[in-house]
Design an enzyme around this catalytic site. Structure first.
Site, mmCIF file in Angstrom:
data_model
loop_
_atom_site.group_PDB
_atom_site.id
_atom_site.type_symbol
_atom_site.label_atom_id
_atom_site.label_comp_id
_atom_site.label_asym_id
_atom_site.label_seq_id
_atom_site.Cartn_x
_atom_site.Cartn_y
_atom_site.Cartn_z
ATOM 1 C CG PHE A 26 3.256 6.820 0.843
ATOM 2 C CD1 PHE A 26 3.986 6.196 0.080
ATOM 3 C CD2 PHE A 26 3.742 7.250 2.139
ATOM 4 C CE1 PHE A 26 5.487 6.139 0.176
ATOM 5 C CE2 PHE A 26 5.086 7.015 2.145
ATOM 6 C CZ PHE A 26 5.873 6.557 1.530
ATOM 7 C CD1 TRP A 68 -2.980 1.310 0.833
ATOM 8 C CD2 TRP A 68 -1.512 2.365 2.163
ATOM 9 N NE1 TRP A 68 -3.399 2.661 1.429
ATOM 10 C CE2 TRP A 68 -2.553 3.265 1.836
ATOM 11 C CE3 TRP A 68 -0.256 2.905 2.850
ATOM 12 C CZ2 TRP A 68 -2.453 4.697 2.627
ATOM 13 C CZ3 TRP A 68 -0.130 3.890 3.404
ATOM 14 C CH2 TRP A 68 -1.352 4.959 3.299
ATOM 15 C CG HIS A 69 3.485 2.549 3.371
ATOM 16 N ND1 HIS A 69 2.731 1.512 3.866
ATOM 17 C CD2 HIS A 69 3.533 3.390 3.970
ATOM 18 C CE1 HIS A 69 2.623 1.854 5.147
ATOM 19 N NE2 HIS A 69 2.869 3.129 5.250
ATOM 20 N N GLY A 70 3.813 1.928 -1.503
ATOM 21 C CA GLY A 70 4.349 2.182 -2.730
ATOM 22 C C GLY A 70 4.481 1.043 -3.677
#
Length: 487
Positions: free
Chosen positions: A487, A323-325
């Site tokens: 993000f 989800w962060h990248g």
């Protein structure tokens, strides 16, 4: 529109004045809705179309779920919400990642294919508001809330500008009723909101942005640094990202208070945690609880089987990393954090530290055992952030090797000592950081460091004036955007 800007100050003042000039709830919501779309369009007006699509789809899905009790129909409505939101998020955030990895996979079998890659601009905040709208439809599907019939109330809930682009990720049962209820100006709440905003700005401008002057040069040119310098930059990055992101959350929470809206707490002094599991209960609370309720528990995290809980933890943290990248470094970062949390998850009978409790106990001077656990947890978190900060595994490996190889080399430590003591640009941020750590430690039992009920008013105002002066002094040169905008 960045929180740390004159533009936002003018914007907030105008919205605040118009908002409280209106007495009726629907009029206030309309002001917030229009202001939120203006705020979001400041980056790129085209982003508003995605926000509108997500809002309309999930508003319609909620109404559809409310009109039928048939299991199959309800599942189809939920699938529609999941597909629209996840496809939209996946296209803008992960399209190039999957295309490039697919090409590399085929190349490993000797096949050459030209994949289509696009120069896609990631809409700021899309990871946050898609999760917020998804939580609404899932909660309606589960019967935890009734769908709202007011598009105005729902649209304001999704787009509320203080928390739109970087959270906290709110849940409908908590935030939506606040937009459905009458609101009256409360001077006590407004003053508390201003204190939240002031402390958040201090953390961002004075601490996070000053630490960036240490972190960015070393991580930006790793070939010119030695092991202890990497260690210093890595430890500083842990505080930088904490002050940057929690600073944003504090400003968002404080801004919400100005409008009579209470946002959920997002950080609870996580860097004073005594274990990785406690750290993740105190860090980005709105996201970790989202993954707990909508991923971990459905995957079997509440089952008695230890293997099932461990597998759910690993899958949840890996997804959280992704989800962060759109990078394998984020995936591995999530995975290694899962490995650190699994042991605590399997010991369910052991009492857990609550987020509302003072981290590291109530004593001003902790015992050696507590101090050792806090330092060990912080060290682990900092080292995992090498994967978070490094763009490639090659760079992360180089940094790990340099830190490990130079731990017992006196010469490299001497180089680092001269680096720290010889430059104002390094010494001053570390001085600020030391003062900040002391203040946070003393105030760790409160919501934020500026809750000083026993201080006389002149002393409090003297402190506020000092913080404002430091913010303007350090913010005289253009700072960095908030880290979580990417993000």
């Amino acid at each position: 529109m960045n929180f740390i800007s004159t533009t936002f100050l003018v914007f907030l003042t105008l919205v605040f004045a118009v908002y409280w000039a209106i007495r009726r709830r629907r009029g206030q919501n309309l002001v917030l809705l229009v202001a939120s779309y203006v705020f979001y369009s400041w980056w790129d007006w085209r982003f508003c179309g995605l926000l509108l699509i997500s809002s309309l789809v999930d508003y319609g899905v909620g109404l559809g779920l409310g009109r039928t009790r048939a299991t199959r129909a309800r599942r189809l409505w939920l699938i529609l919400s999941l597909v629209v939101n996840l496809v939209m998020l996946g296209f803008f955030k992960y399209f190039n990642f999957f295309a490039e990895n697919f090409q590399q996979l085929l190349a490993s079998f000797g096949l050459t294919v030209n994949t289509v890659t696009l120069r896609i601009v990631l809409p700021v905040g899309i990871s946050f508001y898609t999760f917020q709208t998804l939580s609404y439809t899932i909660d309606v599907y589960r019967g935890r809330i009734k769908p709202t019939k007011s598009l105005l109330d729902y649209g304001t809930f999704v787009s509320f500008f203080p928390q739109l682009v970087a959270g906290p990720i709110e849940r409908a049962p908590r935030l939506l009723p606040q937009f459905q209820s009458p609101r009256r100006f409360d001077a006590v709440e407004a003053r508390e909101g201003c204190r939240f905003i002031l402390w958040g700005c201090f953390k961002k401008v004075v601490i996070a942005d000053s630490l960036a002057t240490i972190v960015d040069p070393i991580y930006g040119s790793p070939e010119g640094a030695v092991g202890p310098q990497f260690l210093l930059a890595t430890m500083c990055f842990a505080f930088q990202i904490y002050c940057d992101f929690s600073g944003y959350s504090d400003i968002a929470i404080g801004t919400g208070r100005l409008f009579g809206i209470r946002l959920v707490r997002n950080f609870a002094y996580p860097l004073f945690s005594q274990s990785p599991a406690e750290f993740w209960r105190r860090w980005h609370i709105s996201l970790t609880t989202w993954f707990r309720d909508y991923v971990y528990i459905p995957l079997g995290g509440s089952r008695k089987s230890g293997a099932r809980r461990a597998a759910a933890i690993i899958a949840t943290f890996t997804l959280c990393g992704f989800w962060h990248g759109a990078s394998w470094t984020f995936v591995v970062w999530g995975f290694v954090n899962a490995l650190a949390v699994v042991p605590a998850t399997l010991r369910l009978r052991r009492p857990r530290a609550r987020v509302t409790e003072r981290p590291a106990g109530s004593r001003l001077f902790p015992g050696p055992g507590v101090l050792l656990r806090v330092v060990a947890t912080f060290s682990w978190v900092s080292l995992t952030l090498v994967l978070f900060r490094s763009p490639t595994f090659a760079q992360a490996g180089h940094i790990f090797a340099a830190m490990a190889g130079a731990m017992f080399d006196p010469e490299t430590w001497a180089v680092t000592a001269r680096y720290v003591l010889g430059g104002h640009e390094v010494y001053q941020p570390l001085y600020y950081l030391g003062v900040f750590i002391f203040v946070e430690w003393v105030q760790r039992g409160r919501m934020h460091a500026l809750q000083l009920p026993r201080w006389p008013r002149p002393a409090r105002w003297l402190l506020y004036s000092l913080l404002i002066w430091m913010i303007f002094k350090e913010g005289a040169t253009p700072g960095n955007d908030f880290i979580y905008f990417q993000f």
